[in-house]
Design a protein around this motif. Structure first.
Motif, mmCIF file in Angstrom:
data_model
loop_
_atom_site.group_PDB
_atom_site.id
_atom_site.type_symbol
_atom_site.label_atom_id
_atom_site.label_comp_id
_atom_site.label_asym_id
_atom_site.label_seq_id
_atom_site.Cartn_x
_atom_site.Cartn_y
_atom_site.Cartn_z
ATOM 1 N N VAL A 201 -13.975 -0.538 -16.903
ATOM 2 C CA VAL A 201 -13.344 -1.794 -16.479
ATOM 3 C C VAL A 201 -13.568 -2.787 -17.606
ATOM 4 C CG1 VAL A 201 -13.341 -3.620 -14.736
ATOM 5 C CG2 VAL A 201 -13.770 -1.244 -14.066
ATOM 6 N N GLU A 202 -12.484 -3.396 -18.096
ATOM 7 C CA GLU A 202 -12.622 -4.193 -19.321
ATOM 8 C C GLU A 202 -11.710 -5.410 -19.365
ATOM 9 O OE1 GLU A 202 -11.445 -2.220 -22.955
ATOM 10 O OE2 GLU A 202 -10.893 -0.416 -21.863
ATOM 11 N N PRO A 203 -12.093 -6.462 -18.642
ATOM 12 C CA PRO A 203 -11.282 -7.676 -18.716
ATOM 13 C C PRO A 203 -11.211 -8.242 -20.132
ATOM 14 C CG PRO A 203 -13.313 -8.061 -17.470
ATOM 15 C CD PRO A 203 -13.211 -6.594 -17.700
ATOM 16 N N MET A 204 -9.986 -8.600 -20.550
ATOM 17 C CA MET A 204 -9.732 -9.325 -21.797
ATOM 18 C C MET A 204 -9.135 -10.652 -21.358
ATOM 19 S SD MET A 204 -8.132 -5.971 -23.495
ATOM 20 C CE MET A 204 -8.302 -5.105 -21.919
ATOM 21 N N ILE A 205 -9.883 -11.723 -21.514
ATOM 22 C CA ILE A 205 -9.515 -13.012 -20.915
ATOM 23 C C ILE A 205 -9.281 -14.040 -22.017
ATOM 24 C CG2 ILE A 205 -10.216 -14.814 -19.287
ATOM 25 C CD1 ILE A 205 -9.782 -12.013 -17.979
ATOM 26 N N ALA A 206 -8.101 -14.653 -21.977
ATOM 27 C CA ALA A 206 -7.677 -15.588 -23.023
ATOM 28 C C ALA A 206 -7.853 -17.031 -22.563
ATOM 29 C CB ALA A 206 -6.213 -15.341 -23.374
ATOM 30 N N MET A 207 -8.319 -17.872 -23.486
ATOM 31 C CA MET A 207 -8.490 -19.283 -23.145
ATOM 32 C C MET A 207 -7.131 -19.931 -22.883
ATOM 33 S SD MET A 207 -10.568 -22.198 -25.200
ATOM 34 C CE MET A 207 -12.109 -21.330 -25.308
ATOM 35 N N GLY A 208 -6.105 -19.421 -23.558
ATOM 36 C CA GLY A 208 -4.751 -19.962 -23.376
ATOM 37 C C GLY A 208 -3.893 -19.003 -22.557
ATOM 38 N N ARG A 209 -2.706 -18.707 -23.094
ATOM 39 C CA ARG A 209 -1.777 -17.847 -22.368
ATOM 40 C C ARG A 209 -2.001 -16.373 -22.718
ATOM 41 N NH1 ARG A 209 2.842 -19.140 -20.333
ATOM 42 N NH2 ARG A 209 3.993 -17.900 -21.844
ATOM 43 N N TYR A 210 -1.530 -15.494 -21.831
ATOM 44 C CA TYR A 210 -1.892 -14.085 -21.997
ATOM 45 C C TYR A 210 -1.058 -13.252 -22.983
ATOM 46 C CZ TYR A 210 1.792 -12.983 -18.583
ATOM 47 O OH TYR A 210 2.977 -12.850 -17.937
ATOM 48 N N PRO A 211 0.158 -13.682 -23.388
ATOM 49 C CA PRO A 211 0.911 -12.770 -24.275
ATOM 50 C C PRO A 211 0.206 -12.506 -25.610
ATOM 51 C CG PRO A 211 2.388 -14.357 -23.253
ATOM 52 C CD PRO A 211 0.987 -14.824 -22.967
ATOM 53 N N VAL A 212 0.304 -11.277 -26.070
ATOM 54 C CA VAL A 212 -0.386 -10.841 -27.295
ATOM 55 C C VAL A 212 0.574 -10.048 -28.175
ATOM 56 C CG1 VAL A 212 -2.624 -10.721 -26.123
ATOM 57 C CG2 VAL A 212 -1.189 -8.665 -26.234
ATOM 58 N N HIS A 213 0.204 -9.877 -29.426
ATOM 59 C CA HIS A 213 0.980 -8.974 -30.294
ATOM 60 C C HIS A 213 0.034 -8.256 -31.244
ATOM 61 C CE1 HIS A 213 0.718 -12.732 -32.639
ATOM 62 N NE2 HIS A 213 0.780 -11.958 -33.707
ATOM 63 N N GLN A 214 0.578 -7.223 -31.898
ATOM 64 C CA GLN A 214 -0.226 -6.407 -32.814
ATOM 65 C C GLN A 214 0.025 -6.862 -34.249
ATOM 66 O OE1 GLN A 214 0.876 -2.163 -33.362
ATOM 67 N NE2 GLN A 214 -1.117 -1.759 -32.439
ATOM 68 N N LEU A 215 -1.035 -6.897 -35.042
ATOM 69 C CA LEU A 215 -0.880 -7.257 -36.452
ATOM 70 C C LEU A 215 -0.319 -6.075 -37.248
ATOM 71 C CD1 LEU A 215 -4.102 -9.380 -37.189
ATOM 72 C CD2 LEU A 215 -1.837 -10.126 -36.383
#
Ligand code: MF3
Ligand code: CO
Length: 257
Positions: A201-215
């Motif tokens: 179980v591994e929450p990834m929690i963002a201070m702002g909005r949740y959308p992400v992208h790959q470098l």
């Protein structure tokens, strides 16, 4: 396929988990402002191999390192590098997996380097709380959606974004097994949890909005708004009561959050 583990298999996963706990404790202790993420990776690799275990990330889809080290707006899968230093004031997520006697363990934490902002302190704390809220739901008869709903409820109550594009996962002799364990969901929905299931179980929690992208390195995931993100992960076993945290040997539910 979801695999149910018997007592002997669980005891092997426990041994792998306990070794990973020792490794992560050492990393947490040794990481410091100014150190490169490559040097941290080297410590992890030495500790794991010295204990007759194998780093599970190294070579996984050609991943080049033992750790994922993700700084500030990097969510996960940051590649350790001689050119990246963990600077004072940043938050650093360290994710590690190993295989001992053919059984896997996977765990991650986020630590502030030196003095960090109060809002980053809070992000790290709430991310850990999200994990504990989530796994309280990981009991025989509940469903996967109960875990995600609890994580999401807690994160969103603080105005944080729950990263959707990456999830927790079943784990056993493979690092990634069924079922997928999202950090968002609807209570009562999804796969039913059964005693003997082992999941990360591994929450990834963002201070702002949740959308992400790959470098463009093909690995590192960052938040689109470049606000910081924290990550907290343990490998757990569903039991007849509250779950056992396989990667946290000293843990007891009596003094849980
Ligand atoms: N630790 C990640 C997870 O929790 C996997 C790392 S990807 C790898 O699923 F390629 F680095 F292994
Ligand atoms: Co994982």
């Amino acid at each position: 396929m979801i695999t149910i583990k018997n007592e002997l298999q669980l005891s092997k996963m426990r041994s792998a988990g306990h070794l990973l706990y020792d490794v992560l404790c050492t990393l947490r202790e040794k990481m410091a402002p100014g150190m490169t993420t490559y040097d941290l990776d080297k410590i992890a690799h030495e500790l794991i191999t010295k204990n007759r275990a194998t780093p599970s990330f190294l070579g996984y889809y050609d991943y080049p390192a033992t750790l994922c080290v993700s700084i500030d707006d990097e969510v996960v899968h940051g590649i350790p590098s001689k050119h990246v230093r963990m600077e004072e004031g940043s938050i650093v997520s360290v994710d590690c997996g190993l295989i001992l006697d053919s059984w896997q363990a996977d765990s991650a934490f986020t630590k502030g380097m030196g003095k960090i902002s109060e809002e980053c302190e809070k992000l790290i704390r709430v991310t850990e709380e999200c994990f504990w809220q989530g796994i309280r739901q990981a009991v025989d008869g509940n469903r996967i959606g109960d875990i995600g709903a609890a994580v999401q409820q807690h994160a969103e109550s603080h105005g944080y974004g729950v990263v959707r594009d990456l999830t927790g996962h079943g784990i056993g002799q493979e690092m990634h097994e069924d079922p997928s364990v999202p950090n968002f969901g609807t209570p009562g929905r999804g796969v039913r949890l059964r005693r003997g299931m082992t999941i990360a179980v591994e929450p990834m929690i963002a201070m702002g909005r949740y959308p992400v992208h790959q470098l463009s390195d093909g690995w590192t995931i960052v938040t689109n708004d470049h606000k910081p993100c924290a990550h907290y992960e343990h490998t757990i076993a569903v039991t007849s009561g509250l779950p056992e945290v396989l990667t946290y040997p000293g843990f007891s539910w009596e003094n849980a959050l």
